[in-house]
Scaffold this motif. Structure first.
Motif, PDB file in Angstrom:
ATOM      1  N   UNK A 206       0.824  -1.216   0.000  1.00 54.77           N
ATOM      2  CA  UNK A 206       0.000   0.000   0.000  1.00 54.77           C
ATOM      3  C   UNK A 206       0.855   1.261   0.000  1.00 54.77           C
ATOM      4  N   UNK A 207       2.039   1.167   0.590  1.00 50.20           N
ATOM      5  CA  UNK A 207       2.868   2.356   0.784  1.00 50.20           C
ATOM      6  C   UNK A 207       3.927   2.536  -0.299  1.00 50.20           C
ATOM      7  N   UNK A 208       3.957   1.649  -1.265  1.00 48.39           N
ATOM      8  CA  UNK A 208       4.912   1.767  -2.362  1.00 48.39           C
ATOM      9  C   UNK A 208       4.279   2.551  -3.504  1.00 48.39           C
ATOM     10  N   UNK A 209       5.019   3.525  -3.998  1.00 49.22           N
ATOM     11  CA  UNK A 209       4.496   4.363  -5.069  1.00 49.22           C
ATOM     12  C   UNK A 209       5.002   3.799  -6.397  1.00 49.22           C
ATOM     13  N   UNK A 210       4.091   3.200  -7.137  1.00 47.95           N
ATOM     14  CA  UNK A 210       4.440   2.594  -8.428  1.00 47.95           C
ATOM     15  C   UNK A 210       3.879   3.410  -9.588  1.00 47.95           C
TER      16      UNK A 210
ATOM     17  N   UNK B 148       0.729   6.779 -10.379  1.00 53.53           N
ATOM     18  CA  UNK B 148      -0.036   7.826  -9.711  1.00 53.53           C
ATOM     19  C   UNK B 148      -1.506   7.441  -9.703  1.00 53.53           C
ATOM     20  N   UNK B 149      -1.954   6.958  -8.563  1.00 51.32           N
ATOM     21  CA  UNK B 149      -3.348   6.577  -8.382  1.00 51.32           C
ATOM     22  C   UNK B 149      -3.858   7.146  -7.074  1.00 51.32           C
ATOM     23  N   UNK B 150      -5.033   6.748  -6.706  1.00 50.85           N
ATOM     24  CA  UNK B 150      -5.680   7.267  -5.493  1.00 50.85           C
ATOM     25  C   UNK B 150      -4.864   6.967  -4.245  1.00 50.85           C
ATOM     26  N   UNK B 151      -4.402   5.729  -4.122  1.00 53.30           N
ATOM     27  CA  UNK B 151      -3.640   5.347  -2.931  1.00 53.30           C
ATOM     28  C   UNK B 151      -2.316   6.098  -2.884  1.00 53.30           C
ATOM     29  N   UNK B 152      -1.673   6.233  -4.038  1.00 58.33           N
ATOM     30  CA  UNK B 152      -0.385   6.935  -4.082  1.00 58.33           C
ATOM     31  C   UNK B 152      -0.534   8.412  -3.698  1.00 58.33           C
ATOM     32  N   UNK B 153      -1.646   9.026  -4.078  1.00 65.05           N
ATOM     33  CA  UNK B 153      -1.885  10.407  -3.643  1.00 65.05           C
ATOM     34  C   UNK B 153      -1.980  10.484  -2.121  1.00 65.05           C
ATOM     35  N   UNK B 154      -2.634   9.493  -1.523  1.00 63.96           N
ATOM     36  CA  UNK B 154      -2.714   9.445  -0.063  1.00 63.96           C
ATOM     37  C   UNK B 154      -1.349   9.254   0.570  1.00 63.96           C
ATOM     38  N   UNK B 155      -0.522   8.398  -0.032  1.00 60.70           N
ATOM     39  CA  UNK B 155       0.833   8.170   0.491  1.00 60.70           C
ATOM     40  C   UNK B 155       1.662   9.446   0.375  1.00 60.70           C
ATOM     41  N   UNK B 156       1.577  10.122  -0.770  1.00 59.78           N
ATOM     42  CA  UNK B 156       2.307  11.380  -0.944  1.00 59.78           C
ATOM     43  C   UNK B 156       1.839  12.433   0.065  1.00 59.78           C
ATOM     44  N   UNK B 157       0.535  12.499   0.284  1.00 63.13           N
ATOM     45  CA  UNK B 157      -0.002  13.442   1.274  1.00 63.13           C
ATOM     46  C   UNK B 157       0.548  13.119   2.660  1.00 63.13           C
ATOM     47  N   UNK B 158       0.586  11.827   3.000  1.00 61.84           N
ATOM     48  CA  UNK B 158       1.091  11.415   4.310  1.00 61.84           C
ATOM     49  C   UNK B 158       2.570  11.737   4.459  1.00 61.84           C
ATOM     50  N   UNK B 159       3.376  11.473   3.431  1.00 60.48           N
ATOM     51  CA  UNK B 159       4.814  11.783   3.486  1.00 60.48           C
ATOM     52  C   UNK B 159       5.033  13.276   3.681  1.00 60.48           C
ATOM     53  N   UNK B 160       4.310  14.088   2.908  1.00 58.13           N
ATOM     54  CA  UNK B 160       4.431  15.538   3.046  1.00 58.13           C
ATOM     55  C   UNK B 160       3.948  15.997   4.412  1.00 58.13           C
ATOM     56  N   UNK B 161       2.858  15.420   4.901  1.00 57.80           N
ATOM     57  CA  UNK B 161       2.321  15.761   6.225  1.00 57.80           C
ATOM     58  C   UNK B 161       3.349  15.453   7.313  1.00 57.80           C
TER      59      UNK B 161
END
Length: 182
Positions: A39-43, A45-58
């Motif tokens: 879930x946390x691997x960015x492969x 750009x999809x919905x889950x990856x946007x959430x992961x990017x938001x979390x990393x930036x947060x």
């Protein structure tokens, strides 16, 4: 001052609650934890990856706020990047949409708070300095008493209504201090 303390506390609470979301998403895959890690691997750009990017930036921005000592003017600029956390989160929610579609109350709750946050950001970042209250004063006297500076002002026209110890933003028309509000 109380508003800033409340803002900080609400920021910590919202960060803590936000971190629970990916944690519970990961727990769905136990005991097959490797699928949860995916879930946390960015492969792509999809919905889950946007959430992961938001979390990393947060996490990055909250770390700069709470644990890393940086000069105020730099910290203040980094604080403006929280809008990207908000926008990435919004697109994550819109793109996934299933849970929000299944619960009208959840949708109202999420979209109301996100809308309020975006409107607040636009107001404070772009509109406040144009439509917010403004009073022009001249400096009449400056006295230094130990480590404290007393600055005495005289209004050019309209006098500001205030209570002692009330918080205000003040900016000086000065080459040394710039126009940044303090």
């Amino acid at each position: 001052d109380k508003v800033y303390h409340a803002h900080r506390l609400l920021g910590i609470v919202s960060f803590s609650l936000t971190c629970l979301h990916p944690f519970f998403q990961f727990l769905r895959f136990v005991p097959a934890w490797r699928q949860g890690v995916n879930l946390f691997l960015i492969r792509e750009l999809g919905a889950i990856e946007l959430g992961v990017l938001a979390l990393i930036l947060f996490i990055t921005l909250v770390s700069l706020t709470l644990w890393v000592k940086i000069p105020y003017h730099i910290w203040k600029k980094t604080h403006e990047f929280f809008i990207f956390v908000l926008l990435l989160s919004l697109f994550h929610i819109i793109w996934i949409d299933k849970q929000v579609k299944d619960s009208l109350l959840l949708g109202i709750w999420l979209y109301s708070f996100i809308s309020l946050a975006i409107i607040s950001y636009i107001y404070i970042r772009f509109l406040y300095w144009h439509i917010g209250p403004r009073y022009d004063y001249s400096i009449q006297n400056i006295e230094k008493r130990g480590k404290i500076w007393n600055v005495y002002f005289e209004p050019f026209e309209k006098k500001m209504q205030y209570k002692p110890a009330q918080f205000i933003y003040i900016s000086f028309n000065s080459p040394k201090l710039g126009k940044e509000p303090h």
